[in-house]
Design a protein around this motif. Structure first.
Motif, mmCIF file in Angstrom:
data_model
loop_
_atom_site.group_PDB
_atom_site.id
_atom_site.type_symbol
_atom_site.label_atom_id
_atom_site.label_comp_id
_atom_site.label_asym_id
_atom_site.label_seq_id
_atom_site.Cartn_x
_atom_site.Cartn_y
_atom_site.Cartn_z
ATOM 1 N N SER A 69 0.842 -1.197 0.000
ATOM 2 C CA SER A 69 0.000 0.000 0.000
ATOM 3 C C SER A 69 0.878 1.249 0.000
ATOM 4 O O SER A 69 1.964 1.265 0.587
ATOM 5 N N VAL A 70 0.414 2.296 -0.652
ATOM 6 C CA VAL A 70 1.164 3.548 -0.752
ATOM 7 C C VAL A 70 0.558 4.576 0.205
ATOM 8 O O VAL A 70 -0.648 4.791 0.213
ATOM 9 N N MET A 71 1.402 5.192 1.007
ATOM 10 C CA MET A 71 0.955 6.169 1.993
ATOM 11 C C MET A 71 1.172 7.585 1.494
ATOM 12 O O MET A 71 2.175 7.869 0.823
ATOM 13 N N THR A 72 0.247 8.469 1.837
ATOM 14 C CA THR A 72 0.510 9.896 1.667
ATOM 15 C C THR A 72 1.524 10.316 2.721
ATOM 16 O O THR A 72 1.800 9.571 3.677
ATOM 17 N N TRP A 73 2.069 11.519 2.586
ATOM 18 C CA TRP A 73 3.062 11.940 3.566
ATOM 19 C C TRP A 73 2.447 12.046 4.962
ATOM 20 O O TRP A 73 3.129 11.773 5.957
ATOM 21 N N GLN A 74 1.174 12.406 5.038
ATOM 22 C CA GLN A 74 0.528 12.502 6.350
ATOM 23 C C GLN A 74 0.442 11.134 7.017
ATOM 24 O O GLN A 74 0.745 10.989 8.218
ATOM 25 N N VAL A 75 0.033 10.113 6.264
ATOM 26 C CA VAL A 75 -0.086 8.765 6.822
ATOM 27 C C VAL A 75 1.300 8.214 7.172
ATOM 28 O O VAL A 75 1.479 7.545 8.204
ATOM 29 N N TYR A 76 2.291 8.503 6.329
ATOM 30 C CA TYR A 76 3.667 8.064 6.566
ATOM 31 C C TYR A 76 4.185 8.654 7.880
ATOM 32 O O TYR A 76 4.744 7.948 8.729
ATOM 33 N N GLY B 37 1.720 8.904 -3.566
ATOM 34 C CA GLY B 37 2.131 8.966 -2.171
ATOM 35 C C GLY B 37 3.647 8.945 -2.078
ATOM 36 O O GLY B 37 4.350 9.032 -3.092
ATOM 37 N N VAL B 38 4.151 8.853 -0.852
ATOM 38 C CA VAL B 38 5.597 8.897 -0.656
ATOM 39 C C VAL B 38 6.193 7.511 -0.420
ATOM 40 O O VAL B 38 7.412 7.377 -0.293
ATOM 41 N N GLY B 39 5.357 6.486 -0.349
ATOM 42 C CA GLY B 39 5.841 5.130 -0.120
ATOM 43 C C GLY B 39 5.131 4.508 1.061
ATOM 44 O O GLY B 39 4.107 4.991 1.527
ATOM 45 N N ASN B 40 5.673 3.413 1.556
ATOM 46 C CA ASN B 40 5.104 2.706 2.696
ATOM 47 C C ASN B 40 6.157 2.635 3.792
ATOM 48 O O ASN B 40 7.212 2.020 3.614
ATOM 49 N N TYR B 41 5.893 3.263 4.931
ATOM 50 C CA TYR B 41 6.887 3.352 6.016
ATOM 51 C C TYR B 41 7.314 1.979 6.502
ATOM 52 O O TYR B 41 8.513 1.716 6.682
ATOM 53 N N TYR B 42 6.367 1.092 6.724
ATOM 54 C CA TYR B 42 6.709 -0.226 7.266
ATOM 55 C C TYR B 42 7.547 -1.034 6.279
ATOM 56 O O TYR B 42 8.455 -1.778 6.672
ATOM 57 N N HIS B 43 7.256 -0.869 5.000
ATOM 58 C CA HIS B 43 8.037 -1.526 3.951
ATOM 59 C C HIS B 43 9.459 -0.975 3.938
ATOM 60 O O HIS B 43 10.445 -1.738 3.928
ATOM 61 N N ASP B 44 9.578 0.359 3.958
ATOM 62 C CA ASP B 44 10.900 0.992 3.948
ATOM 63 C C ASP B 44 11.689 0.642 5.201
ATOM 64 O O ASP B 44 12.896 0.365 5.137
ATOM 65 N N LEU B 45 11.037 0.654 6.355
ATOM 66 C CA LEU B 45 11.712 0.368 7.621
ATOM 67 C C LEU B 45 12.228 -1.067 7.655
ATOM 68 O O LEU B 45 13.387 -1.317 8.032
ATOM 69 N N THR B 46 11.378 -2.004 7.257
ATOM 70 C CA THR B 46 11.773 -3.426 7.304
ATOM 71 C C THR B 46 12.943 -3.696 6.381
ATOM 72 O O THR B 46 13.913 -4.378 6.756
ATOM 73 N N ARG B 47 12.874 -3.174 5.167
ATOM 74 C CA ARG B 47 13.965 -3.389 4.215
ATOM 75 C C ARG B 47 15.269 -2.777 4.719
ATOM 76 O O ARG B 47 16.351 -3.349 4.555
ATOM 77 N N THR B 48 15.184 -1.616 5.344
ATOM 78 C CA THR B 48 16.393 -0.959 5.843
ATOM 79 C C THR B 48 17.033 -1.761 6.973
ATOM 80 O O THR B 48 18.249 -1.952 7.001
ATOM 81 N N VAL B 49 16.214 -2.239 7.905
ATOM 82 C CA VAL B 49 16.749 -3.021 9.025
ATOM 83 C C VAL B 49 17.335 -4.340 8.535
ATOM 84 O O VAL B 49 18.474 -4.703 8.875
ATOM 85 N N VAL C 133 9.249 17.753 8.516
ATOM 86 C CA VAL C 133 8.940 18.930 7.686
ATOM 87 C C VAL C 133 9.408 18.733 6.247
ATOM 88 O O VAL C 133 8.644 18.987 5.303
ATOM 89 N N PRO C 134 10.657 18.292 5.984
ATOM 90 C CA PRO C 134 11.037 18.038 4.593
ATOM 91 C C PRO C 134 10.165 16.985 3.915
ATOM 92 O O PRO C 134 9.919 17.059 2.707
ATOM 93 N N LEU C 135 9.708 15.982 4.681
ATOM 94 C CA LEU C 135 8.801 14.985 4.115
ATOM 95 C C LEU C 135 7.497 15.643 3.679
ATOM 96 O O LEU C 135 6.976 15.349 2.586
ATOM 97 N N ALA C 136 6.967 16.536 4.513
ATOM 98 C CA ALA C 136 5.737 17.251 4.160
ATOM 99 C C ALA C 136 5.951 18.139 2.942
ATOM 100 O O ALA C 136 5.118 18.166 2.017
ATOM 101 N N VAL C 137 7.073 18.860 2.921
ATOM 102 C CA VAL C 137 7.364 19.742 1.779
ATOM 103 C C VAL C 137 7.493 18.919 0.505
ATOM 104 O O VAL C 137 6.996 19.327 -0.563
ATOM 105 N N ALA C 138 8.148 17.765 0.588
ATOM 106 C CA ALA C 138 8.268 16.900 -0.593
ATOM 107 C C ALA C 138 6.896 16.467 -1.083
ATOM 108 O O ALA C 138 6.622 16.452 -2.297
ATOM 109 N N GLY C 139 6.008 16.114 -0.152
ATOM 110 C CA GLY C 139 4.656 15.723 -0.540
ATOM 111 C C GLY C 139 3.884 16.867 -1.176
ATOM 112 O O GLY C 139 3.173 16.674 -2.174
#
Length: 563
Positions: free
Chosen positions: A54-61, A165-177, A502-508
């Motif tokens: 699922s793709v999240m908006t910056w607010q949901v992220y 959207g900006v992506g999926n936080y849980y997806h990005d977090l898991t892959r990074t860890v 804030v940069p995440l919001a500005v990017a969105g």
């Protein structure tokens, strides 16, 4: 000097292939790396009940980040207070006070690792591994996840509205860890174990003294130290298993261990320049940012090394003239101690192999400046995010200077964006100077161990370290009090989440706007001139905010007592 040049070269040589690997590991394009790690990641998504596609908006992220971190803080807070009743506590360490436990939980959940306690004496093995080390993996991974989200939203050229959207936080977090943090930490932990850093769940060893006339027994605390030291260095975490951190031979036993730990301070922040260049395709821009960061780094390191090669004025009548060895391990000397001190504040790491409180005034001022700037490499992910903030401000100023409406990568910078960008940048002096003023106005609450100028530097350093998510300190400060713990919690929270989100919001916001075609008046953001403008903005903003405080602290100390 040759040792320092060699460590810079090691970081550069290892950082390039690591950056290429990170770019491939975190890319949205399918690769063989996906096949390798999918076996681990898929069960994690199922266990957590997460739809990773699922793709999240910056607010949901952003909300997902805040929700996870609030839960982690509450869990860690509970563990610290109740550790006396929990298992894996062979030394019978009691629970922490509520305010110290709260500060510790927030500190490690914000990638700061500021310690108002002594690790080996006040935390059980369960607290160190389950709470501390878990946060040391998740917090830098969050910074890197947000950086990747900003890069693919802001830096990758797309038509307006094409990105949902900006992506999926849980997806990005898991892959990074799973793909970045765990493999790197495992390698470094094994290397440190080979050098003699403890890796054990045993209780403290009781050792008889060599002097047969002394009947006392010395207690040597052990634990899975190597695994914590590895991620504390790689994740720009800081903190330490032992109170004196990596100046303790158990954490940093050999010259090779010191090289490994020093190089680990900057290797991921350096590699991220390569990774984001490949992910975004903006290679010239990232090369320019890297050049600015490297310039700042060389200036800082040179000043700190030069300062620590000078005599300590406080000892001028007690010893022969020579380099300042107060507060330093003789195994490392002044140069390697100064290099670590400079790099650990450039990268918002905060671990130490010497006591910064004992640095000469100019050395102390320079590590303070590193934390004010906080984008000389910076923390994992958040260093580049912070640089993007200054890049946005420079784009606004530069556009007005050439008589064009402010824009960033062809997107208009309007009132909403600039209001939040300004708030994220100005929050630093407002919080640090405001809390410092309140503290010095209450001498009983300050708890400084030095009168006059250095006492002010101690207070200023503590709040700067908290806001910059650094964690190091001018030791000698009586900071395990309700005032210090709660005041630093404010600085920790604001300093972590405002400059990151804030940069995440500005990017969105900018992603939803139409891109204007480049013209003769368009600012080429990957040009040397624009990078020079950005560097100038960074220096001017921080000097305007903090020069008066520096004049009353380390500069006055240097003038009156010697540099």
């Amino acid at each position: 000097m040759n040792d320092m040049i060699a460590i810079y070269a090691i970081v550069a040589l290892l950082g390039v292939p690591l950056g290429i690997y990170i770019a491939r590991a975190l890319s949205t394009q399918p690769s063989q790396i996906d096949t390798l790690f999918r076996v681990i990641e898929t069960p994690i998504y199922r266990l957590a009940g997460v739809n990773s596609q699922s793709v999240m908006t910056w607010q949901v992220y952003a909300l997902a980040i805040l929700k996870l971190h609030v839960g982690l803080i509450l869990l860690a807070w509970l563990v610290f207070m109740c550790q006396g009743l929990l298992p894996l506590n062979p030394d019978g360490i009691p629970g922490m006070k509520w305010d110290t436990a709260l500060h510790t939980a927030v500190s490690f959940a914000t990638n700061t690792n500021q310690q108002h306690y002594s690790g080996q004496a006040q935390l059980s093995h369960l607290s160190q591994t389950f709470a501390i080390v878990t946060l040391q993996f998740l917090t830098p991974a969050t910074g890197l996840a947000v950086l990747v989200a900003i890069a693919r939203t802001l830096l990758v050229a797309r038509p307006a509205g094409a990105l949902k959207g900006v992506g999926n936080y849980y997806h990005d977090l898991t892959r990074t860890v799973v793909r970045v943090m765990l493999p790197l930490a495992a390698v470094v932990a094994l290397l440190l174990t080979s050098q003699g850093v403890p890796s054990s769940y045993q209780a403290a060893h009781q050792v008889e003294m060599l002097d047969s006339q002394v009947e006392e027994v010395q207690s040597i605390p052990l634990g899975p130290v190597a695994s914590m030291v590895a991620i504390k260095q790689l994740g720009t975490n800081g903190g330490g298993w032992y109170g004196p951190n990596s100046s303790v031979p158990l954490e940093n036993p050999t010259p090779l261990a010191n090289v490994i730990e020093t190089a680990s301070l900057t290797i991921i922040p350096f590699a991220l320049l390569i990774a984001i260049a490949l992910i975004s395709g903006r290679r010239r821009l990232m090369m320019g940012i890297g050049a600015v960061m490297l310039t700042f780094s060389l200036i800082s390191t040179s000043v700190v090394v030069s300062s620590e090669r000078m005599p300590n004025a406080a000892l001028s009548e007690l010893s022969q003239p020579g380099a300042n060895l107060e507060g330093k391990e003789l195994r490392f000397g002044t140069d390697l101690s100064a290099l670590w001190g400079s790099w650990t504040t450039q990268t918002s790491n905060g671990s130490v192999n010497a006591m910064h409180d004992s640095f000469n005034p100019m050395g102390g001022m320079m590590v303070l400046m590193d934390m004010f700037v906080n984008v000389t490499f910076g923390g994992v992910g958040v260093g580049l995010i912070g640089f993007f903030l200054y890049l946005m401000l420079a784009a606004f100023v530069g556009s007005l200077m050439v008589g064009r409406a402010p824009e960033l990568f062809g997107k208009p910078l309007e009132t909403r964006e600039m209001r939040w960008i300004s708030l994220a940048i100005l929050a630093q002096p407002l919080v640090i100077l405001g809390l410092s003023a309140l503290t010095v106005a209450m001498p009983s609450a300050a708890g400084t161990s030095n009168p006059g100028f250095h006492g002010l530097s101690q207070v200023l350093y503590e709040f700067t370290s908290a806001f910059a998510n650094n964690g190091s300190g001018f030791e000698g400060l009586g900071d395990d009090t309700p005032w210090w713990n709660l005041a630093c919690v404010i600085a920790l929270m604001v300093g972590r989440f405002l400059p990151m989100l804030v940069p995440l919001a500005v990017a969105g916001w900018l992603a939803a706007k139409r891109t204007a075609p480049a013209g003769r008046g368009t600012l080429p953001m990957d040009s040397p001139a624009f990078m020079g403008l950005t560097a100038g903005v960074i220096v001017i903003v921080n000097l305007l905010g903090f020069l008066p405080a520096l004049v009353l602290g380390p500069i006055a100390e240097a003038v009156t007592q010697g540099f």
